[in-house]
Design a protein around this motif. Structure first.
Motif, PDB file in Angstrom:
ATOM      1  N   GLY B  58      -5.609 -31.873  25.814  1.00 43.60           N
ATOM      2  CA  GLY B  58      -6.790 -32.208  26.599  1.00 43.60           C
ATOM      3  C   GLY B  58      -7.903 -31.237  26.311  1.00 43.60           C
ATOM      4  O   GLY B  58      -7.691 -30.206  25.656  1.00 43.60           O
ATOM      5  N   PRO B  59      -9.083 -31.545  26.799  1.00 37.98           N
ATOM      6  CA  PRO B  59     -10.238 -30.700  26.467  1.00 37.98           C
ATOM      7  C   PRO B  59     -10.267 -29.378  27.215  1.00 37.98           C
ATOM      8  O   PRO B  59     -11.025 -28.486  26.854  1.00 37.98           O
ATOM      9  CB  PRO B  59     -11.430 -31.571  26.873  1.00 37.98           C
ATOM     10  CG  PRO B  59     -10.901 -32.461  27.932  1.00 37.98           C
ATOM     11  CD  PRO B  59      -9.464 -32.703  27.629  1.00 37.98           C
ATOM     12  N   ASN B  89      -9.307 -36.682  19.187  1.00 34.19           N
ATOM     13  CA  ASN B  89      -9.840 -37.489  20.287  1.00 34.19           C
ATOM     14  C   ASN B  89      -9.353 -36.978  21.645  1.00 34.19           C
ATOM     15  O   ASN B  89      -9.993 -37.227  22.659  1.00 34.19           O
ATOM     16  CB  ASN B  89      -9.493 -38.968  20.116  1.00 34.19           C
ATOM     17  CG  ASN B  89      -8.022 -39.194  19.901  1.00 34.19           C
ATOM     18  OD1 ASN B  89      -7.296 -38.270  19.554  1.00 34.19           O
ATOM     19  ND2 ASN B  89      -7.565 -40.406  20.100  1.00 34.19           N
ATOM     20  N   HIS B  90      -8.234 -36.239  21.664  1.00 34.80           N
ATOM     21  CA  HIS B  90      -7.782 -35.667  22.931  1.00 34.80           C
ATOM     22  C   HIS B  90      -8.616 -34.445  23.307  1.00 34.80           C
ATOM     23  O   HIS B  90      -8.828 -34.180  24.480  1.00 34.80           O
ATOM     24  CB  HIS B  90      -6.303 -35.275  22.832  1.00 34.80           C
ATOM     25  CG  HIS B  90      -5.365 -36.423  23.029  1.00 34.80           C
ATOM     26  ND1 HIS B  90      -4.567 -36.543  24.128  1.00 34.80           N
ATOM     27  CD2 HIS B  90      -5.122 -37.517  22.276  1.00 34.80           C
ATOM     28  CE1 HIS B  90      -3.858 -37.658  24.047  1.00 34.80           C
ATOM     29  NE2 HIS B  90      -4.169 -38.270  22.914  1.00 34.80           N
ATOM     30  N   ALA B  94     -16.938 -33.681  22.219  1.00 37.91           N
ATOM     31  CA  ALA B  94     -17.795 -34.394  23.165  1.00 37.91           C
ATOM     32  C   ALA B  94     -17.399 -34.059  24.598  1.00 37.91           C
ATOM     33  O   ALA B  94     -18.187 -34.209  25.517  1.00 37.91           O
ATOM     34  CB  ALA B  94     -17.672 -35.895  22.933  1.00 37.91           C
ATOM     35  N   LEU B  95     -16.155 -33.614  24.777  1.00 38.65           N
ATOM     36  CA  LEU B  95     -15.664 -33.287  26.113  1.00 38.65           C
ATOM     37  C   LEU B  95     -15.750 -31.788  26.393  1.00 38.65           C
ATOM     38  O   LEU B  95     -15.917 -31.365  27.523  1.00 38.65           O
ATOM     39  CB  LEU B  95     -14.208 -33.752  26.267  1.00 38.65           C
ATOM     40  CG  LEU B  95     -13.999 -35.261  26.056  1.00 38.65           C
ATOM     41  CD1 LEU B  95     -12.524 -35.573  25.965  1.00 38.65           C
ATOM     42  CD2 LEU B  95     -14.613 -36.029  27.202  1.00 38.65           C
ATOM     43  N   ASP B 138     -17.606 -38.514  17.108  1.00 36.13           N
ATOM     44  CA  ASP B 138     -18.166 -38.820  18.417  1.00 36.13           C
ATOM     45  C   ASP B 138     -18.814 -40.198  18.290  1.00 36.13           C
ATOM     46  O   ASP B 138     -19.894 -40.352  17.727  1.00 36.13           O
ATOM     47  CB  ASP B 138     -19.201 -37.761  18.821  1.00 36.13           C
ATOM     48  CG  ASP B 138     -19.689 -37.976  20.245  1.00 36.13           C
ATOM     49  OD1 ASP B 138     -19.450 -39.079  20.799  1.00 36.13           O
ATOM     50  OD2 ASP B 138     -20.302 -37.059  20.806  1.00 36.13           O
ATOM     51  N   ARG B 139     -18.101 -41.170  18.795  1.00 36.73           N
ATOM     52  CA  ARG B 139     -18.538 -42.547  18.598  1.00 36.73           C
ATOM     53  C   ARG B 139     -19.929 -42.790  19.160  1.00 36.73           C
ATOM     54  O   ARG B 139     -20.703 -43.574  18.628  1.00 36.73           O
ATOM     55  CB  ARG B 139     -17.537 -43.479  19.281  1.00 36.73           C
ATOM     56  CG  ARG B 139     -17.849 -44.933  19.122  1.00 36.73           C
ATOM     57  CD  ARG B 139     -16.749 -45.786  19.723  1.00 36.73           C
ATOM     58  NE  ARG B 139     -17.061 -47.184  19.565  1.00 36.73           N
ATOM     59  CZ  ARG B 139     -17.767 -47.898  20.431  1.00 36.73           C
ATOM     60  NH1 ARG B 139     -18.202 -47.313  21.514  1.00 36.73           N
ATOM     61  NH2 ARG B 139     -18.020 -49.162  20.239  1.00 36.73           N
ATOM     62  N   SER B 140     -20.227 -42.085  20.257  1.00 42.03           N
ATOM     63  CA  SER B 140     -21.519 -42.340  20.888  1.00 42.03           C
ATOM     64  C   SER B 140     -22.667 -41.861  20.008  1.00 42.03           C
ATOM     65  O   SER B 140     -23.787 -42.316  20.161  1.00 42.03           O
ATOM     66  CB  SER B 140     -21.584 -41.639  22.243  1.00 42.03           C
ATOM     67  OG  SER B 140     -21.416 -40.252  22.073  1.00 42.03           O
ATOM     68  N   VAL B 141     -22.362 -40.938  19.129  1.00 39.50           N
ATOM     69  CA  VAL B 141     -23.423 -40.448  18.243  1.00 39.50           C
ATOM     70  C   VAL B 141     -23.406 -41.204  16.912  1.00 39.50           C
ATOM     71  O   VAL B 141     -24.428 -41.661  16.428  1.00 39.50           O
ATOM     72  CB  VAL B 141     -23.274 -38.934  18.008  1.00 39.50           C
ATOM     73  CG1 VAL B 141     -24.363 -38.434  17.083  1.00 39.50           C
ATOM     74  CG2 VAL B 141     -23.307 -38.208  19.329  1.00 39.50           C
ATOM     75  N   GLU B 142     -22.233 -41.356  16.349  1.00 36.45           N
ATOM     76  CA  GLU B 142     -22.131 -42.046  15.070  1.00 36.45           C
ATOM     77  C   GLU B 142     -20.795 -42.780  14.999  1.00 36.45           C
ATOM     78  O   GLU B 142     -19.754 -42.151  14.797  1.00 36.45           O
ATOM     79  CB  GLU B 142     -22.269 -41.054  13.909  1.00 36.45           C
ATOM     80  CG  GLU B 142     -22.149 -41.684  12.531  1.00 36.45           C
ATOM     81  CD  GLU B 142     -23.064 -42.869  12.326  1.00 36.45           C
ATOM     82  OE1 GLU B 142     -24.278 -42.698  12.370  1.00 36.45           O
ATOM     83  OE2 GLU B 142     -22.540 -44.003  12.155  1.00 36.45           O
ATOM     84  N   SER B 176     -11.904 -44.840  21.119  1.00 34.18           N
ATOM     85  CA  SER B 176     -11.862 -43.382  21.032  1.00 34.18           C
ATOM     86  C   SER B 176     -11.436 -42.887  19.661  1.00 34.18           C
ATOM     87  O   SER B 176     -11.565 -41.712  19.359  1.00 34.18           O
ATOM     88  CB  SER B 176     -10.896 -42.833  22.082  1.00 34.18           C
ATOM     89  OG  SER B 176      -9.606 -43.338  21.832  1.00 34.18           O
TER      90      SER B 176
END
Lengths: 779, 375
Positions: B58-59, B89-90, B94-95, B138-142, B176
């Protein structure tokens, strides 16, 4: 299934018994032998009373207790050791005080300590003790034992087949209760929910509730993360849409670029072909022009050579200068000179004399002046005369001087005229210098010379013109050869030959032009045409107007690029805003994975709980079914013993109403079981069969009580005693059988060696070490 | 030749809840095994250690775990082995943007969502320097960062680190996870593509055209379903030669799948446990499906408890068919409570509509019989 409790030993201070009796562990009846009065029945009674005590409210029990006080005095007590499958339990009872201690060996763990007085059934201690007794022995009521598995001779006639016999285990089949309890416990490991009817919901949470809570907590965390993600979602969706739009635009751009490239390529090829064709045309033109120029030059050359340097450039100007200037001036000078030569010449005056006269005139004049000033009258007159004479002398002297001046001037003029003539002649000579045939250039031949010059000039012009044209053509051809096909003709930067243009060079150039033409046609135009055909095929649907189509594609491409830039800008903006949104503190991936694990666990827990709930219900339902057959089973077991022990004469039982109305079929005749008109021995067998059947029934219900049989062979013949022994042996395979008898002969006949002999040396050997009566464990 | 230690999906701090009572022990075991990484790096004489994401589960891992990782990074630094990492991704940046930097001081961590210039490592190999590329997805960015990869012109070996799923991996297509189409992997002009996310070791030969890609697999089984060897990949790279990869165990007890074990001949649970003990190595976590028609109402949990004394954690799926055994029909004929239970239980099994209910009824019958002491 448990074999039930077994008596392991008993330490007694009870009636005639002072010491410890050990009952061997065996799968045959434990036989206790002794003569009448040896204490066999007392020993059996002691076992039972140790468990259940004496109820002094019952006169018989009170009397019995009083009779069983230790003969040797001292405390009235017993220490019984029971062995079950897993445990060894001690029950120590003080018969006077009713104090009982129940402990579990080997650690002497106390299961119960307190009063256990059957005369006070409502007391908390007694209730608690009975619970313990039910748990460790299977029964908590003395009466139930002595009606079934405890077969004491003194109570044989009390044997009865009554409905309440079935109720002995109505409160619970021990094994079934244990089983249900076990299933309930396993079930409640998983959930606090009630397993079935009559059970209350538990307080302690099971695995399912724990997992539910964990999942709820996880769900809360996931929801928090999701909320964070939800804030991002519109932006992410916007970004995704923008990305999709960008992808679409990029695809369209690629398609348009491909179309544009194809059309553009086609157009380039077309332009190249046109350029090549133009170049071929230009090469052909310059070639033709050059050939004409060469021919013309050759034609001019055939008319003879022209001395391009015969006449100076200013030939005509020079002739004009002679004609209009020098020659007339020469003639005038010569004429003037000739005129001077013809004029008569005067005597040249003496200049000295003229000057003397003038000097004289001056002196006379001076004298006259003196006279005039100084004299008077005549003198004056003389002075005037003298003055006049002086004037005359002055005029004469003056004239002489003028003549002399004129003579000098004429001589000078002649000299000047000659000089001028010479000068003019020199200039004429200079004018004629370098001219062809100067001697032939005369004023009278001037027209002829001019005509000759005009003829020369005309021929020269023709040659010059041909040469110029040849040069021009050569230069054009040269430029054309050196130029690229895409250059405007005549603007080529390269002039390889600035001068020295010759016919040979021009002819060589014509050859080069031919080669260049050939190259243009074969090496450039032909492949280009082929490429054009291929491009046409590749394009497929070739627009009629390629440039127009190309323009349209270009416009769409430009529009596409503008849209792409806008979409990319929109995406960048969304990404900037996304970065500004607060990020969740946990990974939804990890949380979802954890939730997945928990859900699997929960599902498994629910499945397990379901299994135990079903098992519990199955057991309950099966038990209900089983209990519905209680009477049948009890009767069947009694009938089995009747049949065996009655040698086929007894049985079956006929039960018209309830067990209380049971009739025994004896040799085909129904007899009331309560008081059958049978011989003592047959009655003994019949009642014994009822007791054994009842004990079997209890055992079948999981109440595996030790079977205590007090002198079973009494009243029996040897054959029936043998049958009885075999029945007891079969029972002893599953539960303990303690058998007392005084009949050593029967035992001998059966080949049985007594385990405990209460008479002679056997008794001594059976008496083990004296155990202290107290809470300590037996050895 | 350049030798690399490629590690991924360590998932430090994971709950390991699938391992039941040994979850805490396993958590410690994994951290302890991870602490030996510098020793392994020294022993194997690797030129660099590559961490391909999900080092943490986890982050925001516990501080003691971060401290353990810091210690590993420090010791790797001491033995002169560079460490390059990307988040997964865990433990996405981004987290928690600073997690990897905090936990791996001295390491090079790629934290940008697109490929940038490579990290150049002069590892002293005749193959030249090592160039490592990576990104923090980071999917939200690219959403599709692979096209941003451009191999540098420099001489040397070029290695790409990615954390994502190929088409047949479990996380393929999940938002994710970075999706890694095989053709795009194959198109990356890299000498080696070190992958993370998929927990099973997958050598280059299993990628078709992308024959320079490799999943190291999880460092240790994160769930009991993850059977087989777990650890890290030791990669040997040489210019122009095929990639050589061998898998090395992390030393954490592996989950061993024994498959179907017929226990029909076993007389009781002890014998079943003994049979399984003979099949599973000592230092393992056995997973088995019990089959056959034992002549007693097998209590798989009892077997499991027995085996757990030795193995700590065991997973047994009970597919035995006691309900079909002749012993059960014998019991059903007995005029006893057990007989009634057997008879009624068989009836209920026969009446069960769906297979799940049938299984539950069958297990309930066994449980009821066991509770009555039927053996």
């Amino acid at each position: 299934m448990s074999d039930g409790p077994r008596f392991e030993s008993i330490r007694l201070d009870y009636g005639c018994h002072h010491g410890t009796y050990r009952f061997p562990e065996k799968r045959e009846p434990v036989t206790i032998v002794g003569a009448n009065g040896s204490g066999k029945s007392t020993l059996v009674e002691a076992l039972v009373r140790t468990l259940f005590g004496f109820n002094r409210r019952e006169p018989e029990a009170r009397e019995q207790q009083d009779h069983r006080r230790p003969w040797k005095g001292g405390s009235f007590r017993a220490l019984l050791t029971l062995r079950d499958a897993a445990d060894r339990i001690t029950i120590e009872r003080d018969f006077d005080t009713h104090q009982v201690v129940v402990g579990r060996l080997p650690k002497a763990e106390e299961l119960y300590g307190g009063e256990a007085n059957p005369a006070a059934p409502a007391s908390a201690d007694q209730r608690r003790y009975r619970e313990v007794l039910q748990r460790i022995f299977g029964l908590d009521e003395l009466a139930d034992y002595v009606r079934t598995a405890c077969v004491q001779q003194g109570h044989m006639l009390e044997t009865a087949l009554a409905p309440d016999l079935l109720a002995i285990v109505a409160g619970g089949h021990a094994d079934v209760e244990t089983a249900k309890s076990e299933l309930r416990e396993r079930y409640h490991e998983f959930t606090l929910e009630s397993i079935g009817r009559g059970e209350r919901r538990r307080r302690k949470k099971g695995r399912i509730e724990q997992l539910d809570e964990e999942l709820e907590e996880l769900q809360g965390r996931i929801a928090r993360v999701r909320r964070g993600e939800a804030e991002q979602r519109p932006l992410q969706e916007g970004a995704a849409e923008a990305v999709a739009r960008i992808d679409e635009l990029r695809r369209e751009a690629r398609r348009l670029e491909a179309d544009h490239a194809a059309l553009s390529g086609f157009q380039v090829l077309e332009e190249r072909a046109k350029g090549i064709r133009d170049r071929i045309q230009r090469l052909e033109e310059v070639g033709a022009d050059l050939r004409q120029a060469v021919e013309r030059t050759e034609a001019v050359s055939r008319h003879g050579a022209v001395d391009r340097h015969r006449y100076p450039e200013d030939y005509l100007e020079r002739l004009a200068g002679l004609e209009e200037g020098l020659w007339p001036r020469l003639r005038a000078a010569q004429a003037a000179r000739a005129a001077q030569a013809e004029r008569p010449g005067a005597a040249p005056a003496s200049p000295a004399r003229a000057r003397a006269l003038l000097a004289l005139a001056g002196v006379i004049g001076l004298v006259a002046a003196l006279l005039l000033v100084l004299g008077q009258g005549a003198v004056r007159l003389a002075g005037i005369a003298v003055a006049l004479a002086a004037v005359a002398l002055l005029v004469v002297g003056r004239r002489g001087l003028d003549v002399q001046r004129r003579r000098t001037e004429a001589a000078a003029a002649a000299v000047a005229a000659d000089s001028e003539i010479q000068t003019i002649e020199a200039r004429i000579a200079a004018k004629l210098e370098g001219l062809p045939d100067p001697h032939r250039i005369l004023p009278e031949t001037l027209a002829e010379r001019r005509r000759e010059h005009a003829e020369w000039r005309s021929a020269g012009d023709r040659v010059t013109e041909a040469t110029r044209r040849l040069e021009d053509s050569t230069r054009r051809a040269d430029r054309e050869l050196g130029a690229r096909e895409d250059e405007v003709p005549g603007t080529g930067p390269i002039e390889r030959r600035d001068d020295a243009v010759s016919l040979e060079a021009a002819r060589a150039l014509i050859d080069e032009l031919g080669l260049a033409l050939s190259r243009e046609r074969n090496e450039r135009l032909a492949p280009t045409i082929l490429e054009l055909k291929q491009a046409t095929v590749a394009i497929g649907d070739l627009p009629e107007n390629v440039p127009e189509a190309l323009r349209e594609v270009g416009e769409r491409l430009g529009e596409n690029r503008r849209e792409l830039e806008a979409a990319e800008e929109e995406l960048r903006e969304l990404q900037r805003r996304l970065l500004a949104v607060r990020r969740p503190e946990e990974s939804s991936v990890a949380l979802l994975a954890e939730r997945g694990v928990r859900e699997v666990e929960l599902e498994a827990a629910r499945r397990e709980a379901g299994v135990y709930r079903r098992a519990h219900a199955l057991l309950e339902d099966a038990y209900q079914e089983f209990r519905a057959t209680d009477q049948d089973r009890l009767v069947a077991r009694i009938e089995a013993h009747l049949s065996t022990l009655g040698d086929g004469d007894m049985g079956p039982l006929v039960i018209p109403d309830d067990l209380g109305s049971a009739c025994l079929m004896y040799r085909g005749r129904p007899l009331a079981l309560a008081s059958p008109p049978l011989s003592y021995g047959e009655l003994h067998i019949a009642l014994f069969a009822v007791r054994l059947g009842a004990a079997d029934f209890l055992a079948g219900m999981g109440v595996n009580l030790p079977l205590l049989v007090d002198d079973p062979f009494v009243h029996l013949d040897a054959e029936r005693a043998g049958e009885m022994w075999r029945v007891l042996c079969r029972i002893a395979r599953d539960r303990q059988v303690l058998l007392t008898t005084q009949d050593r002969l029967v035992l001998a006949h059966l080949g049985v060696r007594p385990d405990l002999d209460l008479d002679g040396p056997g008794r001594e050997s059976s008496l083990q070490m004296e155990l202290p009566v107290g809470r300590s464990a037996p050895g | 030749m350049i030798r690399l230690l490629h590690i991924a999906d360590v998932h430090l701090g994971a709950a390991y809840s699938g391992f039941g009572s040994i979850a805490d022990e396993r958590r410690r075991e994994v951290v302890a095994a991870f602490r030996t990484l510098p020793d392994a790096a020294r022993e194997l004489e690797v030129h660099a250690v590559l961490v391909c994401g999900d080092l943490f589960d986890g982050p925001r891992p516990e501080e003691r775990i971060v401290a353990a990782v810091r210690e590993v990074a420090r010791r790797l630094g001491e033995v002169g082995v560079p460490l390059v990492a990307i988040p997964g991704n865990h433990d996405s940046t981004a987290l928690n943007a600073s997690l990897y930097e905090d936990a791996l001081p001295g390491a090079h961590v790629f934290s940008e969502p697109l490929f940038g210039p490579p990290m150049r490592l002069d590892v002293g190999s005749e193959c030249g320097p090592l160039f490592v590329y990576g990104l923090a997805y980071d999917r939200s960015v690219e959403p599709d960062p692979l096209p941003s990869f451009h191999r540098a012109d420099d001489e040397g070996l070029h290695v790409v680190l990615l954390h994502g799923a190929v088409p047949d991996a479990p996380h393929w297509g999940e938002p994710s996870s970075l999706s890694l189409p095989l053709e795009q992997l194959a198109a990356l002009e890299a000498d080696y593509v070190a992958l993370g996310d998929y927990h099973r070791f997958r050598p280059p030969g299993a990628f078709g055209a992308a024959d320079r890609a490799c999943y190291a697999g999880s460092f240790a089984a994160v769930d009991i379903a993850e059977d087989g060897p777990r650890g890290y990949a030791v990669v040997e790279l040489e210019a122009g030669a095929p990639v050589q990869v061998r898998h090395r165990s992390s030393g954490v007890r592996p989950v061993i799948r024994l498959g179907e074990v017929d226990v029909g001949a076993c007389p009781d649970e002890l014998a079943v446990a003994e049979l399984l003990r003979g099949l599973a190595p000592q230092e393992s976590i056995p997973v088995a499906t019990l089959t056959g028609e034992p002549a007693f109402p097998l209590d798989a949990e009892k077997v499991q408890v027995d085996l757990e004394e030795r193995y700590g954690c065991v997973r047994l799926d009970d597919a035995t068919r006691f309900y079909a055994s002749s012993r059960l029909f014998e019991i059903a004929r007995e005029p006893t409570v057990a007989g009634h239970v057997a008879k009624l239980g068989l009836q209920r099994i026969g009446e069960a509509d769906d297979p799940d209910e049938r299984v539950e009824e069958e297990r309930a019958l066994r449980a009821a019989l066991r509770s009555l002491g039927v053996r």
